[in-house]
Structure formats: structure tokens, C-alpha cells
Design a protein around this motif. Sequence first.
Motif, PDB file in Angstrom:
ATOM      1  N   GLY A 137       6.269  -4.600   7.048  1.00 15.77           N
ATOM      2  CA  GLY A 137       6.651  -3.412   7.790  1.00 15.77           C
ATOM      3  C   GLY A 137       6.240  -2.144   7.077  1.00 15.77           C
ATOM      4  N   HIS A 138       6.896  -1.063   7.469  1.00 14.04           N
ATOM      5  CA  HIS A 138       6.532   0.277   6.998  1.00 14.04           C
ATOM      6  C   HIS A 138       7.790   1.000   6.555  1.00 14.04           C
ATOM      7  N   GLN A 139       7.669   1.741   5.447  1.00 13.27           N
ATOM      8  CA  GLN A 139       8.775   2.535   4.943  1.00 13.27           C
ATOM      9  C   GLN A 139       8.282   3.943   4.649  1.00 13.27           C
ATOM     10  N   GLN A 158       0.860  -1.182   0.000  1.00 12.91           N
ATOM     11  CA  GLN A 158       0.000   0.000   0.000  1.00 12.91           C
ATOM     12  C   GLN A 158       0.900   1.237   0.000  1.00 12.91           C
ATOM     13  N   GLN A 159       0.585   2.197  -0.854  1.00  9.31           N
ATOM     14  CA  GLN A 159       1.451   3.365  -1.018  1.00  9.31           C
ATOM     15  C   GLN A 159       0.647   4.658  -0.936  1.00  9.31           C
ATOM     16  N   GLN A 193       4.932   7.049   1.725  1.00  8.76           N
ATOM     17  CA  GLN A 193       4.885   5.996   2.728  1.00  8.76           C
ATOM     18  C   GLN A 193       4.386   4.703   2.094  1.00  8.76           C
ATOM     19  N   GLN A 194       4.931   3.589   2.571  1.00 10.36           N
ATOM     20  CA  GLN A 194       4.492   2.284   2.089  1.00 10.36           C
ATOM     21  C   GLN A 194       4.316   1.326   3.263  1.00 10.36           C
ATOM     22  N   THR A 195       3.301   0.506   3.170  1.00  9.04           N
ATOM     23  CA  THR A 195       3.100  -0.606   4.098  1.00  9.04           C
ATOM     24  C   THR A 195       3.164  -1.886   3.274  1.00  9.04           C
ATOM     25  N   THR A 250       3.747  -6.298   3.022  1.00 10.68           N
ATOM     26  CA  THR A 250       3.755  -7.639   3.598  1.00 10.68           C
ATOM     27  C   THR A 250       4.038  -8.643   2.482  1.00 10.68           C
TER      28      THR A 250
END
Length: 315
Positions: A290-292, A98-99, A304-306, A308
Motif C-alpha cells: 500500500g501507500h503511506q 520506495q520513499q 510518502q512511501q509505497t 509491498t
Amino acid sequence: MTVLSSPHVPRIARSGVMLVMLAVGLSAFGVGCGDDSDAAVATDGTEPLGIGKEVTVPISASAASVVSPGAEPRAVLRPRYGAGTTQQVTLCTDHRIQQQINDQPVRDFSTPALTIPMTAQAGIDGVDLTIGAVTSPDPSLSKALTAIGGTHAGFDFSDDGAITALRLAPSPDTSNSARAALEQAFYQAVYRSIMFPDEPIGEGAIWTVHQEVDGGVTLDQVTTATLTGIDGDRLTIDLHVVQMPKAEVWALPNDAGILDIEDYTMEGTGTITVDLGLPLPVSGSITVGGHQAYRDPRSASNLQQTITTQVTWTE
């Protein structure tokens, strides 16, 4: 892929490079942004790897260190299958991403899950793979994957079980989307594999595997393995994976700009069962996520990206 266009999109994003890389490349193959950009190449209209010929891609070296040797009896564990050994195994991969750029709506750049049945045959220095009928819940990709059947691939191994190279040879009539999906699935598997230490170990042993994952952002990946069960040649191993960037910035390809790494958290766990007499895992599943967060210092735009990624093996 459609490139986003908005006053809030960072200037480097409008060139297409940033979004192509970030939408797929940051965590392609489940290894964070260290993807060698091959996934991005496969999605922006150019040719992915292995067009009509076998391509060998080196995998960065791994090093194992024993934390605790475990209980007696102990032994130096090594794969011991002979040339000609065959195995039927299925690899399943699922990659969710997800972005969001600034306050724009969150967008889904997930790649469809794949189920890849294969026949593995051990050679002298590695394992040759013949791919069966690959399936996906995505109708369009599933249709494109019909040409994958019979495709050849392979892994080269060191004596301690580390994968040193990935070989891919998709059939010439395979579409770019199907090739890209297959490549990503195999890279996910490669960076969720495990090697054995040089020292003798027994049940309860703990060792770490350090590997540098190269790409736009170079990552330190540390996998902690715990040997929880031994049944003859069959070993049950718990895994804990952590990735951290080695730098505070990401220099985009082709001099497209620099992004500050504001946050980077990638971690996961799983359990696999390996048989020392067989070339590939016989069962198990590993999930890393995780999250970036990244910031364009020239425009103060944020991304932002989530993420998995799940890799599963079954016989």
C-alpha cells in the motif's frame, strides 16, 4: 544507513531519527509502522535483538470471531501435533519500500529477499526452530548470512494457534546486518499468521482475526480468513489483511517530533495451507502492500512511501 541532507528534508529528519525509522521502521516486518522500532535499532549501528543469548519478544494478543460457520460437518479446529513432532519448512520473505520526501527523487530502501530453510520441532508450549543455510540474492548480505546456519529461534503458541511470542538466539559471530534481516523476516511471518475461532466451523467458514500491532503508530490489523478446502488435517485458507492506524498522528521516538498521518492504505491477500498435525504452514503466500503519506506540521514537509511485503511458505 546514510541520512539524507537537503533543504527540503524536514527538520526532524536531519536528526537521523525520522529517516532511520521511516526508511525501515514504518513497515518493517510487513506490519506498517507498528514495528516496536526494533528494525530501526538494527540498522542504525546499535545492536539488534539476540546478541549471544536468546531474547523472547511478546506478540500482541489476537481475537477471532466467526462471521459464517460454513457447511456441515463442523468442528472446533485446533493444532494437534504432539511434543517432538518435526517438520522441514522454508520461509521466504521479500520487502519492497520506495520513499520520497517532498520533490526529492524517489529512493529505494528495500531489504533483500531472504530464503530461510528451517527444522521445526514441537515442544510443550511452542516450536523450536533450527535455521539452515539462509540465502539472499544480495551478494554482501548473502555472505553475512553464512554465520546464521545453526541459529536457534522459536514461536510460542496459544491453544488456538495464535503466536504469543517470538524467540531469537542468533549465534554470537553473526553480523548486525544478518541479525536484522533475520529478525525482520520472522516478524513478517508472525504478523501473517492465522489463529482459529472457538466455535465449530466447516468448509466455507469465514472468520476475522483482530490484532493490535504496537509501535510508534498503533495499528488495528484485521485478517479475514475463509476456509476453502479440507483434506483430512490439511486446511486451505484464503486470507485478506487490512491495517488501519488508530490515531491521526505519529509521535516519533525520543521526543523527536510529531507527524500527521495524511494517508495510510495497507491491504493484501493470499492463501496458505496448514496441517493441524504440523506446527508451521506447509505452503502458501501472502502479499500485503500500500501507500503511506506523512506531513511534518512544523515545516510542511511531506514524506510518502509505497510498500509491498511478501511472505511465502514451502515444504
